[in-house]
Design an enzyme around this catalytic site. Structure first.
Site, PDB file in Angstrom:
ATOM      1  N   ASP A  41       0.836  -1.197   0.000  1.00 57.64           N
ATOM      2  CA  ASP A  41       0.000   0.000   0.000  1.00 57.64           C
ATOM      3  C   ASP A  41       0.880   1.260   0.000  1.00 57.64           C
ATOM      4  OD1 ASP A  41      -2.056   1.926   0.691  1.00 57.64           O
ATOM      5  OD2 ASP A  41      -3.223   0.267   1.522  1.00 57.64           O
ATOM      6  N   THR A  81      -6.725   3.585  -2.122  1.00 52.23           N
ATOM      7  CA  THR A  81      -6.541   2.161  -1.823  1.00 52.23           C
ATOM      8  C   THR A  81      -7.640   1.264  -2.409  1.00 52.23           C
ATOM      9  OG1 THR A  81      -5.306   2.625   0.161  1.00 52.23           O
ATOM     10  CG2 THR A  81      -6.404   0.509   0.096  1.00 52.23           C
ATOM     11  N   LYS A 163      -6.082  -3.709   6.337  1.00 54.19           N
ATOM     12  CA  LYS A 163      -7.283  -2.958   5.925  1.00 54.19           C
ATOM     13  C   LYS A 163      -8.312  -3.898   5.310  1.00 54.19           C
ATOM     14  CE  LYS A 163      -4.806   1.260   4.538  1.00 54.19           C
ATOM     15  NZ  LYS A 163      -4.565   2.184   3.409  1.00 54.19           N
ATOM     16  N   ASP A 164      -9.563  -3.713   5.647  1.00 57.77           N
ATOM     17  CA  ASP A 164     -10.623  -4.557   5.065  1.00 57.77           C
ATOM     18  C   ASP A 164     -10.610  -4.489   3.531  1.00 57.77           C
ATOM     19  OD1 ASP A 164     -11.602  -1.925   4.915  1.00 57.77           O
ATOM     20  OD2 ASP A 164     -13.227  -2.246   6.355  1.00 57.77           O
ATOM     21  N   HIS A 309       1.550   8.252   5.193  1.00 57.23           N
ATOM     22  CA  HIS A 309       0.662   9.394   5.442  1.00 57.23           C
ATOM     23  C   HIS A 309       1.169  10.229   6.607  1.00 57.23           C
ATOM     24  CE1 HIS A 309      -2.669   8.970   2.705  1.00 57.23           C
ATOM     25  NE2 HIS A 309      -2.736   7.673   2.944  1.00 57.23           N
ATOM     26  N   HIS A 353      -1.251   2.584  -5.242  1.00 54.39           N
ATOM     27  CA  HIS A 353      -1.028   3.990  -5.624  1.00 54.39           C
ATOM     28  C   HIS A 353       0.335   4.388  -5.107  1.00 54.39           C
ATOM     29  CE1 HIS A 353      -1.757   4.846  -1.410  1.00 54.39           C
ATOM     30  NE2 HIS A 353      -2.879   4.153  -1.485  1.00 54.39           N
TER      31      HIS A 353
HETATM   32 ZN    ZN Z   1      -3.337   6.047   1.732  1.00 55.48          ZN
END
Ligand code: ZN
Length: 536
Positions: A41, A81, A163-164, A309, A353
């Protein structure tokens, strides 16, 4: 889903025997044992090359034994995402798979919808309302679905992420399991996949709950001078700090900072380790790669995004997460070699991304860009629109660089488009009609416009401008720093140690898997298999 496949299998068994005897394992001897699909991610493509000289583990092996595509780009925006993962697994842009953002405004419901929300399912292993999750919003099959279809449900598809949305998009509609992390409990799922947690997950959660990973201190893997030479100083002005820490410098007291805050794991290398550990547990408990059909292990590493982030792409902490992920992936590949044998599995790696640089930091360094506060930006755009004399005035919703208007008159849409282009942050704006019909690739990136999930006017901020907090960084634009991701395939017959520089797209990942596995393309695929020749 298992029940469905059981019925199909029963029907198949009831069918009359053919006169000519078929082989007991019809043509499946060439099938790989396991397909390992890795998504990192927020992994920018340059993370694979920039730190290459320091990699000795999994990244090194992917580079030296795999086919690396250095110039992979998303062709949609916003680059988030949910959409990124959906593209990777369906082989089509959001216009084809319906996952246009992480959350979008649904005009029919009059509220925002989360990409994998499903109020008709129940959480399993958790009591959180936020674990009512399923793939029902994905409007295409995935390559993992097609594998289940082709094997009449015999292939086992297991997907894991913190993350789901990182797990559900991979498991698709028919996959056996998608697990995501509840910081207090460990890995959980929903009734879309199972009515209760498998015993081995319950025991994993008991022995390896997130809090148990927060021990000791987090120090750099290598000498500080190495980090200094690759990324600069340890602490920068626009770098966020770990929650509870008043310093932005190594070492971090994980035990102290993690007390009462197990979610801290997401921002540390331990967030990647728990995913490796649960994957290894799944290999054993579910016998992945040991059946007669190809199984799937899909992993989405969320920590690089959470930490990215918070601190931005220049942080020594982020570099350390990548150096350690290299070792962690190396551990995974070594274990796969030991369990299944080298050459008996395929691996792909890509990202959902990239990410931008922190625009405040970039401005300090001399690039005239700006950081925009999201709420203020929205207010300013609203003011520009309010000054217009529209037939039917009113903004229903703004988000994902899209504006939902009350007016259905395209003359009004054009007025709004022209008005918001006066804002100094806005590079370009388009109406939904323009997005539908334009052949300009930049405009076509907004081609999630044709269905009921999108607005009437679309815009893009200028390159390097960020719509985020003061610190850290974000992603979402169609600019190259957000669209550019690594794309790698490794396994028997795939050219080793070879780089390709032509422009390819993450929507090509799914059709490449379809070709490797000899299965159908996902139902909406528009991508193409990556241009390499498989040896036999
Ligand atoms: Zn992000």
């Amino acid at each position: 889903m298992r029940i469905y496949w059981t019925i199909l299998t029963a029907l198949a068994l009831a069918a009359p025997a053919h006169a000519q005897k078929k082989p007991t394992s019809p043509g499946r001897e060439a099938q790989p044992k396991l397909a390992v699909s890795i998504v990192v991610d927020q992994m920018r493509a340059d993370y694979l090359s920039r730190f290459a000289s320091l990699y000795i583990g999994g990244f090194k092996r992917l580079i030296s034994e795999g086919q690396v595509f250095r110039n992979g780009h998303y062709t949609h925006s916003p680059t988030y995402t949910g959409p990124g993962h959906a593209v990777i697994y369906t082989g089509t842009d959001p216009s084809g798979n319906g996952i246009i953002a992480n959350d979008w405004y649904d005009p029919a419901l009059g509220r925002s919808v989360y990409c994998v929300e499903d109020l008709d399912v129940q959480p399993v292993g958790s009591t959180r309302e936020s674990d009512k999750r399923s793939p029902k919003n994905i409007r295409s099959t995935t390559w993992t679905d097609e594998l289940e279809w082709a094997s009449v449900g015999a292939s086992k598809v297991f997907a894991f992420s913190l993350k789901d949305r990182g797990a559900i998009t991979a498991a698709g509609h028919y996959g056996d399991a998608a697990f995501w992390m509840d910081d207090m409990v460990g890995f959980v799922t929903s009734t879309h996949y199972a009515s209760q947690l498998p015993a081995w997950i319950e025991s994993f959660n008991r022995d390896h709950n997130p809090a148990s990973y927060l021990k000791g201190t987090w120090e750099r893997l290598m000498d500080p001078s190495v980090y200094e030479s690759f990324t600069g100083p340890d602490e920068r002005p626009f770098e966020g700090k770990l929650r509870g820490s008043n310093s932005g410098k190594f070492p971090y007291d994980l035990a102290g900072l993690g007390a009462g805050n197990p979610g801290l794991i997401r921002y540390t290398p331990q967030g990647n380790q728990i995913l490796i550990d649960v994957a290894l547990a799944a290999l054993d408990a579910e016998n992945l790669g040991r059946g007669t059909h190809t199984d799937v292990l899909a992993l989405s590493f969320s920590t690089p995004d959470h930490l990215g982030h918070l601190m931005g792409p220049r942080a020594q902490e982020l570099m350390d997460v990548y150096l350690r992920l290299d070792l962690q992936l190396g551990q995974l590949f070594d274990e796969l070699d030991r369990r299944l044998g080298r050459g008996n599995y395929y691996v792909s790696l890509t990202a959902d991304h990239g990410s931008c640089d922190n625009s405040n930091q970039a401005a300090l360094d001399g690039f005239a860009v700006q950081n925009w506060n999201g709420r203020e930006l929205e207010e300013q755009l609203n003011q520009l629109i309010a000054a217009l004399d529209l037939d039917e005035p009113g903004v229903v919703h703004m988000g994902n660089d899209q504006i939902h208007l009350k007016s259905r008159d395209d003359d009004d849409w054009e007025l709004v488009r022209d008005a918001i282009m006066q804002h100094p942050a806005v590079q370009m704006a388009w109406t939904a009609d323009e997005v539908r019909s334009s052949c300009d690739p930049k405009v076509a990136m907004r081609r999630n416009a044709f269905d009921a999930r999108s607005g009437q006017v679309f815009y893009e901020l200028k390159s390097g401008h960020m719509d985020y907090g003061e610190e850290g960084c974000t992603h979402g634009s169609g600019h190259s720093y957000d669209s550019h991701v690594p794309m790698v395939f490794m396994g028997p017959g795939i050219p080793a140690n070879s780089d390709r520089w032509e422009r390819v797209h993450p929507r090509d990942m799914a059709p490449t898997w379809s070709m490797i596995l000899g299965i159908a393309l996902p139902s909406s695929t528009t991508g193409d298999p990556l241009p390499f020749t498989m040896g036999r």
